[in-house]
Design a protein around this motif. Structure first.
Motif, PDB file in Angstrom:
ATOM      1  N   SER A 153       0.905  -1.174  -0.119  1.00  0.00           N
ATOM      2  CA  SER A 153      -0.016   0.110  -0.054  1.00  0.00           C
ATOM      3  C   SER A 153       0.800   1.171   0.132  1.00  0.00           C
ATOM      4  O   SER A 153       1.643   1.353   0.892  1.00  0.00           O
ATOM      5  CB  SER A 153      -0.858   0.045   1.379  1.00  0.00           C
ATOM      6  N   PHE A 154       0.734   2.008  -1.038  1.00  0.00           N
ATOM      7  CA  PHE A 154       1.841   3.138  -1.162  1.00  0.00           C
ATOM      8  C   PHE A 154       0.821   4.516  -1.579  1.00  0.00           C
ATOM      9  O   PHE A 154      -0.380   4.500  -1.662  1.00  0.00           O
ATOM     10  CB  PHE A 154       2.698   3.232  -2.468  1.00  0.00           C
ATOM     11  N   ASP A 155       1.401   5.633  -0.763  1.00  0.00           N
ATOM     12  CA  ASP A 155       0.429   6.876  -0.973  1.00  0.00           C
ATOM     13  C   ASP A 155       0.901   7.476  -2.465  1.00  0.00           C
ATOM     14  O   ASP A 155       1.821   6.810  -3.205  1.00  0.00           O
ATOM     15  CB  ASP A 155       0.789   7.666   0.318  1.00  0.00           C
ATOM     16  N   GLU A 156       0.617   8.729  -2.559  1.00  0.00           N
ATOM     17  CA  GLU A 156       0.438   9.424  -3.847  1.00  0.00           C
ATOM     18  C   GLU A 156       1.891   9.736  -4.010  1.00  0.00           C
ATOM     19  O   GLU A 156       2.481   9.807  -5.293  1.00  0.00           O
ATOM     20  CB  GLU A 156      -0.092  10.425  -3.924  1.00  0.00           C
ATOM     21  N   HIS A 201       5.453   6.436  -0.876  1.00  0.00           N
ATOM     22  CA  HIS A 201       5.793   5.993   0.479  1.00  0.00           C
ATOM     23  C   HIS A 201       4.893   4.743   0.786  1.00  0.00           C
ATOM     24  O   HIS A 201       3.845   4.977   0.734  1.00  0.00           O
ATOM     25  CB  HIS A 201       5.917   7.114   1.336  1.00  0.00           C
ATOM     26  N   LEU A 202       5.556   3.740   1.495  1.00  0.00           N
ATOM     27  CA  LEU A 202       4.774   2.769   2.059  1.00  0.00           C
ATOM     28  C   LEU A 202       3.900   3.123   3.084  1.00  0.00           C
ATOM     29  O   LEU A 202       4.278   3.865   4.019  1.00  0.00           O
ATOM     30  CB  LEU A 202       5.727   1.588   2.325  1.00  0.00           C
ATOM     31  N   ILE A 203       2.493   2.764   3.074  1.00  0.00           N
ATOM     32  CA  ILE A 203       1.533   3.025   4.107  1.00  0.00           C
ATOM     33  C   ILE A 203       1.558   1.800   5.015  1.00  0.00           C
ATOM     34  O   ILE A 203       1.216   0.582   4.444  1.00  0.00           O
ATOM     35  CB  ILE A 203       0.092   3.328   3.709  1.00  0.00           C
ATOM     36  N   ILE A 258      10.741  -3.180   3.835  1.00  0.00           N
ATOM     37  CA  ILE A 258      12.141  -2.729   3.069  1.00  0.00           C
ATOM     38  C   ILE A 258      11.923  -3.466   1.541  1.00  0.00           C
ATOM     39  O   ILE A 258      12.240  -2.778   0.585  1.00  0.00           O
ATOM     40  CB  ILE A 258      13.129  -3.399   3.779  1.00  0.00           C
ATOM     41  N   PHE A 259      11.508  -4.577   1.405  1.00  0.00           N
ATOM     42  CA  PHE A 259      11.476  -5.230   0.163  1.00  0.00           C
ATOM     43  C   PHE A 259      10.604  -4.613  -0.845  1.00  0.00           C
ATOM     44  O   PHE A 259      10.985  -4.335  -1.908  1.00  0.00           O
ATOM     45  CB  PHE A 259      10.954  -6.720   0.576  1.00  0.00           C
ATOM     46  N   TYR A 260       9.313  -4.151  -0.537  1.00  0.00           N
ATOM     47  CA  TYR A 260       8.559  -3.332  -1.344  1.00  0.00           C
ATOM     48  C   TYR A 260       9.066  -2.016  -1.580  1.00  0.00           C
ATOM     49  O   TYR A 260       8.924  -1.818  -3.023  1.00  0.00           O
ATOM     50  CB  TYR A 260       6.862  -3.013  -0.569  1.00  0.00           C
ATOM     51  N   GLU A 261       9.669  -1.384  -0.761  1.00  0.00           N
ATOM     52  CA  GLU A 261      10.240  -0.028  -1.223  1.00  0.00           C
ATOM     53  C   GLU A 261      11.282  -0.135  -2.065  1.00  0.00           C
ATOM     54  O   GLU A 261      11.731   0.778  -2.921  1.00  0.00           O
ATOM     55  CB  GLU A 261      10.533   0.525   0.200  1.00  0.00           C
ATOM     56  N   ALA A 262      12.235  -1.240  -2.003  1.00  0.00           N
ATOM     57  CA  ALA A 262      13.310  -1.522  -2.627  1.00  0.00           C
ATOM     58  C   ALA A 262      13.047  -1.564  -4.251  1.00  0.00           C
ATOM     59  O   ALA A 262      13.373  -1.229  -5.107  1.00  0.00           O
ATOM     60  CB  ALA A 262      14.068  -2.536  -2.047  1.00  0.00           C
ATOM     61  N   SER A 316       6.964  -3.575  -7.288  1.00  0.00           N
ATOM     62  CA  SER A 316       6.453  -4.325  -6.333  1.00  0.00           C
ATOM     63  C   SER A 316       5.227  -5.419  -6.568  1.00  0.00           C
ATOM     64  O   SER A 316       5.159  -6.222  -6.075  1.00  0.00           O
ATOM     65  CB  SER A 316       6.333  -3.705  -5.088  1.00  0.00           C
ATOM     66  N   LYS A 317       4.396  -4.828  -7.785  1.00  0.00           N
ATOM     67  CA  LYS A 317       3.288  -5.662  -8.142  1.00  0.00           C
ATOM     68  C   LYS A 317       4.004  -7.074  -8.621  1.00  0.00           C
ATOM     69  O   LYS A 317       3.277  -8.051  -8.398  1.00  0.00           O
ATOM     70  CB  LYS A 317       2.704  -5.165  -9.127  1.00  0.00           C
ATOM     71  N   SER A 318       5.156  -6.943  -9.021  1.00  0.00           N
ATOM     72  CA  SER A 318       5.686  -8.592  -9.557  1.00  0.00           C
ATOM     73  C   SER A 318       5.852  -9.540  -8.307  1.00  0.00           C
ATOM     74  O   SER A 318       5.862 -10.780  -8.618  1.00  0.00           O
ATOM     75  CB  SER A 318       6.937  -8.210 -10.101  1.00  0.00           C
ATOM     76  N   ALA A 319       5.407  -8.957  -7.026  1.00  0.00           N
ATOM     77  CA  ALA A 319       5.730 -10.116  -5.851  1.00  0.00           C
ATOM     78  C   ALA A 319       4.243 -10.451  -5.451  1.00  0.00           C
ATOM     79  O   ALA A 319       4.222 -11.385  -4.469  1.00  0.00           O
ATOM     80  CB  ALA A 319       6.564  -9.363  -4.670  1.00  0.00           C
ATOM     81  N   PHE A 320       3.242  -9.775  -6.117  1.00  0.00           N
ATOM     82  CA  PHE A 320       1.781 -10.136  -5.556  1.00  0.00           C
ATOM     83  C   PHE A 320       1.013 -10.737  -6.803  1.00  0.00           C
ATOM     84  O   PHE A 320       1.532 -10.834  -7.786  1.00  0.00           O
ATOM     85  CB  PHE A 320       1.275  -8.932  -5.329  1.00  0.00           C
ATOM     86  N   VAL A 321      -0.261 -11.069  -6.467  1.00  0.00           N
ATOM     87  CA  VAL A 321      -0.877 -11.588  -7.444  1.00  0.00           C
ATOM     88  C   VAL A 321      -1.712 -10.437  -8.217  1.00  0.00           C
ATOM     89  O   VAL A 321      -2.642  -9.950  -8.097  1.00  0.00           O
ATOM     90  CB  VAL A 321      -2.187 -12.526  -6.992  1.00  0.00           C
ATOM     91  N   HIS A 322      -0.896  -9.833  -9.332  1.00  0.00           N
ATOM     92  CA  HIS A 322      -1.121  -8.826 -10.217  1.00  0.00           C
ATOM     93  C   HIS A 322      -0.894  -9.259 -11.527  1.00  0.00           C
ATOM     94  O   HIS A 322       0.016  -9.434 -12.057  1.00  0.00           O
ATOM     95  CB  HIS A 322      -0.461  -7.614 -10.002  1.00  0.00           C
TER      96      HIS A 322
END
Length: 436
Positions: free
Chosen positions: A303-306, A309-311, A341-345, A351-357
């Motif tokens: 979950s990222f803000d506009e 930044h990770l929420i 840290i992983f998502y922000e990196a 980061s969608k590549s780590a989820f069911v997108h």
């Protein structure tokens, strides 16, 4: 004196488990051979029959050929082979045979897509033997009652049937499959939700089904997690009771909850109330069995803000888990911090590549786009399993010596998604796992 009595009790329980457990050995070879009551020779690929107790599943016998001359099973397509066995831990031995003129690569998973052998290369004209442990569980509880499985989804999972099922991917040329029960082996029990469970269907995945790949044949992984569960529903469905009924002194219990605990209502709801109290209960009950509990903070949601930044959406639950671990002097693996840290990196889009997108029609019968920011795909689950391994190293747990093919992992520098390979299983679903 009390400690001495407890120690003697654990010793008696341990010895009884060893002495009275039935030794089971099922060995399968291929092609014609002299009769041997200890070996099953498969002259042709046959579908699983309950009366026989072994065979190929999901109509994949058509993907397999048996070479009578070389006495090998050969396939360049996915296939499933199942053997009927009771609950317990089993050492599986696979003997590969090299092809005449080229190398090949094999991947093997068990039950509900637990990864064991990953992209293993077999050289021409050479044989290779690989071993791994598969835990088989059933819903029965020795003290009475059964685990409250979810209907119908969980009742249909390979993880809960009466067979040990092996899923073979890529190319396989095999001369022997051997399955033998093993009793004297430490077990790591996993208690958690959809971020931990063995997800049976593509494209969903969780770290609990990836981590067996990184342990040698001296450790069993018994994953009792299930989608949609909180600490309270894990208890009410008698899953902790089931674990305690089979746990041995020296076993581990990895506990990761939080996502679904946020939904709890009532006077005792909240991170520092019911959630913390139940964490303490899990710890004390498992310690009473002579086991070693480990607390893991919940994986973060994407979950990222506009501003990119990770929420942090899990509120006080990660902090509550840290506080209980410190209070009870329990090893802590901070997955919430590591996954953040992983998502922000990776960044907002990558980061969608780590989820069911996935866009529509990526998988069979998938009519619509899939966009899930809680549940991982195979790549994301694999990376998080490495974070768990780093946590084991950081805590210097005794199982550290059983880790294989792994040195270090830094979530600031994740593995390249484009260079990572996962041959998809034949079983897939567009239905989102329970929980969020």
């Amino acid at each position: 004196m009390k400690r001495l009595i407890l120690t003697i009790g654990f010793f008696i329980q341990f010895c009884s488990h060893i002495l009275f457990a039935e030794q089971i050995v099922r060995e399968f070879r291929f092609g014609d051979a002299k009769k041997d009551r200890n070996v099953n020779f498969l002259r042709a690929a046959q579908a699983y029959r309950d009366t026989q107790g072994y065979g190929f599943e999901f109509s994949t016998e058509k993907n397999v050929s048996i070479n009578q001359k070389n006495k090998t099973l050969l396939s360049e397509k996915p296939f499933y082979f199942a053997v009927k066995v009771p609950e317990g831990n089993y050492r599986v031995t696979i003997t590969y045979s090299g092809l005449q003129n080229k190398s090949y690569n094999s991947t093997i998973r068990s039950e509900s897509r637990r990864l064991h052998i990953e992209n293993q290369q077999v050289q021409p004209k050479q044989s290779l033997e690989k071993n791994f442990i598969v835990n088989i569980k059933d819903p029965k509880i020795s003290s009475g009652g059964i685990v409250g499985l979810k209907k119908p989804r969980e009742q249909q999972k390979l993880d809960w049937d009466d067979k040990l099922t092996l899923e073979f991917q890529q190319t396989n040329c095999i001369s022997m499959i051997r399955i033998e029960s093993i009793n004297v082996i430490p077990t790591i029990f996993l208690a958690g939700n959809s971020t931990v469970v063995n997800q049976e269907d593509e494209p969903w995945a969780s770290w609990g089904q990836m981590i067996p790949r990184f342990f040698d044949a001296g450790i069993a992984i018994a994953n009792h997690a299930e989608s949609g569960l909180a600490l309270s529903s894990f208890l009410s469905s008698r899953r902790l009771t089931k674990i305690l009924s089979i746990a041995k002194p020296g076993d581990y219990l990895f506990i990761e909850f939080g996502h679904n605990d946020q939904k709890e209502k009532g006077e005792n709801a909240g991170a520092y109330k019911g959630y913390s109290e139940r964490l303490r209960y899990f710890v004390s009950e498992f310690r009473a069995k002579g086991g070693i509990p480990v607390i893991l903070t919940s994986t973060a949601r994407r979950s990222f803000d506009e501003q990119g930044h990770l929420i942090h959406t899990l509120g006080d639950f990660p902090d509550a888990a840290r506080k209980v671990a410190a209070e009870l002097q329990v090893p802590l693996i901070d997955l919430n911090k590591k996954t953040s840290i992983f998502y922000e990196a990776l960044g907002v889009e990558a980061s969608k590549s780590a989820f069911v997108h996935y866009p529509a029609h990526t998988f069979p019968n998938q009519q619509n786009d899939l966009a899930d920011n809680t549940h991982f795909n195979a790549y994301g689950a694999y990376e998080i399993a490495k974070m768990v391994l780093m946590g084991i190293k950081e805590n210097k747990l005794s199982i550290l010596g059983n880790i294989v093919d792994f040195d270090v992992y830094d979530p600031h520098y994740p593995d390249d998604f484009k260079a990572w390979y996962w041959p998809p299983s034949l079983i897939n679903s567009v239905v989102k796992p329970d929980g969020n």
